[in-house]
Scaffold this motif. Structure first.
Motif, PDB file in Angstrom:
ATOM      1  N   GLY A 122       0.813  -1.204   0.000  1.00  0.00           N
ATOM      2  CA  GLY A 122       0.000   0.000   0.000  1.00  0.00           C
ATOM      3  C   GLY A 122       0.849   1.257   0.000  1.00  0.00           C
ATOM      4  O   GLY A 122       2.064   1.234   0.254  1.00  0.00           O
ATOM      5  N   ASP A 123       0.219   2.397  -0.277  1.00  0.00           N
ATOM      6  CA  ASP A 123       0.948   3.657  -0.358  1.00  0.00           C
ATOM      7  C   ASP A 123       1.519   4.040   1.000  1.00  0.00           C
ATOM      8  O   ASP A 123       2.659   4.511   1.099  1.00  0.00           O
ATOM      9  N   GLU A 124       0.769   3.858   2.069  1.00  0.00           N
ATOM     10  CA  GLU A 124       1.281   4.188   3.396  1.00  0.00           C
ATOM     11  C   GLU A 124       2.426   3.263   3.791  1.00  0.00           C
ATOM     12  O   GLU A 124       3.397   3.685   4.433  1.00  0.00           O
ATOM     13  N   MET A 125       2.341   2.003   3.407  1.00  0.00           N
ATOM     14  CA  MET A 125       3.414   1.052   3.692  1.00  0.00           C
ATOM     15  C   MET A 125       4.699   1.464   2.979  1.00  0.00           C
ATOM     16  O   MET A 125       5.788   1.437   3.565  1.00  0.00           O
TER      17      MET A 125
ATOM     18  N   VAL B 122      -3.930  -5.790  -1.286  1.00  0.00           N
ATOM     19  CA  VAL B 122      -2.986  -4.784  -0.796  1.00  0.00           C
ATOM     20  C   VAL B 122      -2.571  -5.140   0.624  1.00  0.00           C
ATOM     21  O   VAL B 122      -3.391  -5.547   1.451  1.00  0.00           O
ATOM     22  N   THR B 123      -1.279  -4.983   0.899  1.00  0.00           N
ATOM     23  CA  THR B 123      -0.745  -5.118   2.256  1.00  0.00           C
ATOM     24  C   THR B 123      -0.623  -3.722   2.848  1.00  0.00           C
ATOM     25  O   THR B 123       0.244  -2.943   2.439  1.00  0.00           O
ATOM     26  N   ASN B 124      -1.487  -3.389   3.787  1.00  0.00           N
ATOM     27  CA  ASN B 124      -1.511  -2.068   4.392  1.00  0.00           C
ATOM     28  C   ASN B 124      -0.615  -2.023   5.624  1.00  0.00           C
ATOM     29  O   ASN B 124      -0.247  -3.048   6.199  1.00  0.00           O
ATOM     30  N   TYR B 125      -0.288  -0.817   6.024  1.00  0.00           N
ATOM     31  CA  TYR B 125       0.583  -0.606   7.185  1.00  0.00           C
ATOM     32  C   TYR B 125      -0.250  -0.613   8.455  1.00  0.00           C
ATOM     33  O   TYR B 125      -1.317   0.001   8.524  1.00  0.00           O
ATOM     34  N   ASP B 126       0.240  -1.327   9.450  1.00  0.00           N
ATOM     35  CA  ASP B 126      -0.402  -1.382  10.763  1.00  0.00           C
ATOM     36  C   ASP B 126       0.551  -0.773  11.773  1.00  0.00           C
ATOM     37  O   ASP B 126       1.657  -1.288  11.986  1.00  0.00           O
TER      38      ASP B 126
ATOM     39  N   HIS C 286       3.869 -10.032   4.366  1.00  0.00           N
ATOM     40  CA  HIS C 286       3.674  -9.703   2.948  1.00  0.00           C
ATOM     41  C   HIS C 286       4.276 -10.764   2.041  1.00  0.00           C
ATOM     42  O   HIS C 286       3.652 -11.162   1.053  1.00  0.00           O
TER      43      HIS C 286
END
Length: 366
Positions: A137-140, A203-207, A219
């Motif tokens: 993802g963009d934040e990741m 999508v792999t998002n940031y946590d 991921h």
């Protein structure tokens, strides 16, 4: 060519001439299919098309957010297969669970969508072997860039923290640098296209919670053993049963200079940490041992760099000055003698405009 037959002038009971048809019968239309008006019957294919558009196709007109929307994930009537399976499994658990007086059964949100499986990530119905892989993802990607460029972490540490392969970490940093450079000079970015593509892929998002990041699915695998060219052939090596045959011995059989598998993986520190965990050490002891190994590796790296620089530069100390000599090669200046690796390039290369036998007038017109 024989002459054409003509009708005789006398009457005959059986006429031999060609039968004359009216002019209206000689005119035929291009097709024999009946003309269909607006109220004519609809073909079976058209009926199936509109039935699909009104049932399953209606979902793809307004796709759900937060997960992929592939054909293989839905039933023929437009319902998610994993949602139906979760409801069926929940009903079976409620029927099988014993009834305790005075205790209510826990209620589960029926609108919650279960996580996707490999069955839901097949975009092509006729190719069940293709599975769509997740993207960052963009934040990741922004967090990975900040960890490298701002916080100054190493690529190996960032790869371990975010469960992203080291080569992908380097690619993310390079592409982020290009994106920020384009934004600085005012070059337009294809944001709508990127958002459309991200909505179609897992999508792999940031946590931000580190504990959640350790518990969720990573991921990708970051510690896969690369295939070395020396390990290609099959070797049957006889050895005694009493001998302790390790990975180091197996590497020496393939090649004398080949490292064992524990040292050739991208993250050998993870292997050592797993060994410490299997030995029953606590998390504090594992972290302390890993910090000591990192410090020793940094000392070895600095020692190698110092040794490399010391072998290239020869230092002579006098009472007043310290002279440093570096070995050079004459061929480093190149064929024209003006290469940047040659001696004297640091102080500038003299121009050739005042040398003899030099053509100083234009030889061509551009």
């Amino acid at each position: 060519m024989p002459p054409s037959l003509r009708c005789p002038s006398f009457p005959s009971p059986v006429s031999t001439c060609a039968k004359q048809y009216p002019k209206s019968a000689q005119c035929r239309s291009f097709t024999t299919t009946l003309r269909q008006d607006g109220n004519a019957r609809v073909t079976r294919a058209r009926h199936q098309l509109y039935r699909w558009l009104n049932s399953q196709g209606e979902i793809f007109r307004n796709p759900a957010q937060g997960h992929t929307n592939y054909l293989t994930a839905y039933t023929s009537d437009g319902q998610l297969k994993r949602v139906l399976e979760a409801r069926k499994r929940e009903a079976q658990e409620q029927n099988e669970s014993p009834i305790v007086p005075g205790q209510e059964k826990p209620r589960v949100d029926s609108n919650a969508v279960p996580p996707e499986t490999n069955r839901d990530l097949r975009p092509f119905p006729h190719n069940p072997f293709f599975i769509s892989q997740p993207v960052l993802g963009d934040e990741m990607r922004e967090k990975i860039w900040e960890a490298i460029m701002i916080e100054g972490k190493s690529v190996r540490d960032v790869s371990t923290e975010f469960s992203v392969e080291m080569s992908r970490v380097g690619a993310v940093v390079r592409l982020k640098e290009i994106e920020k450079e384009w934004a600085r000079i005012g070059k337009p970015l294809a944001k709508p296209y990127a958002e459309a593509v991200m909505n179609m892929l897992p999508v792999t998002n940031y946590d931000p919670n580190l504990e959640n990041r350790k518990s969720i699915k990573p991921h990708e695998s970051i510690n896969d053993l690369p295939i070395h060219q020396a390990t290609g052939p099959q070797i049957f090596y006889p050895t005694s049963e009493s001998r302790i045959f390790t990975r180091t011995d197996a590497a020496k059989i393939f090649d004398d200079h080949l490292l064992p598998a524990d040292d050739r993986v991208p993250h050998p520190e993870l292997t050592l940490m797993h060994k410490d965990l299997s030995a029953g050490l606590s998390q504090e002891e594992i972290a302390e041992r890993q910090a000591g190994r990192d410090a020793e590796a940094e000392v070895r790296r600095l020692r190698r760099e110092k040794k490399k620089r010391g072998g290239q530069v020869k230092t002579i100390n006098t009472k007043r000055w310290e002279f440093k000599f570096t070995d050079v090669n004459v061929d480093a200046a190149g064929k024209d003698g003006r290469g940047h690796n040659g001696v004297g390039w640091r102080y500038g290369v003299p121009l050739m405009d005042r040398s003899r036998a030099q053509v100083k007038i234009p030889t061509k017109v551009e």
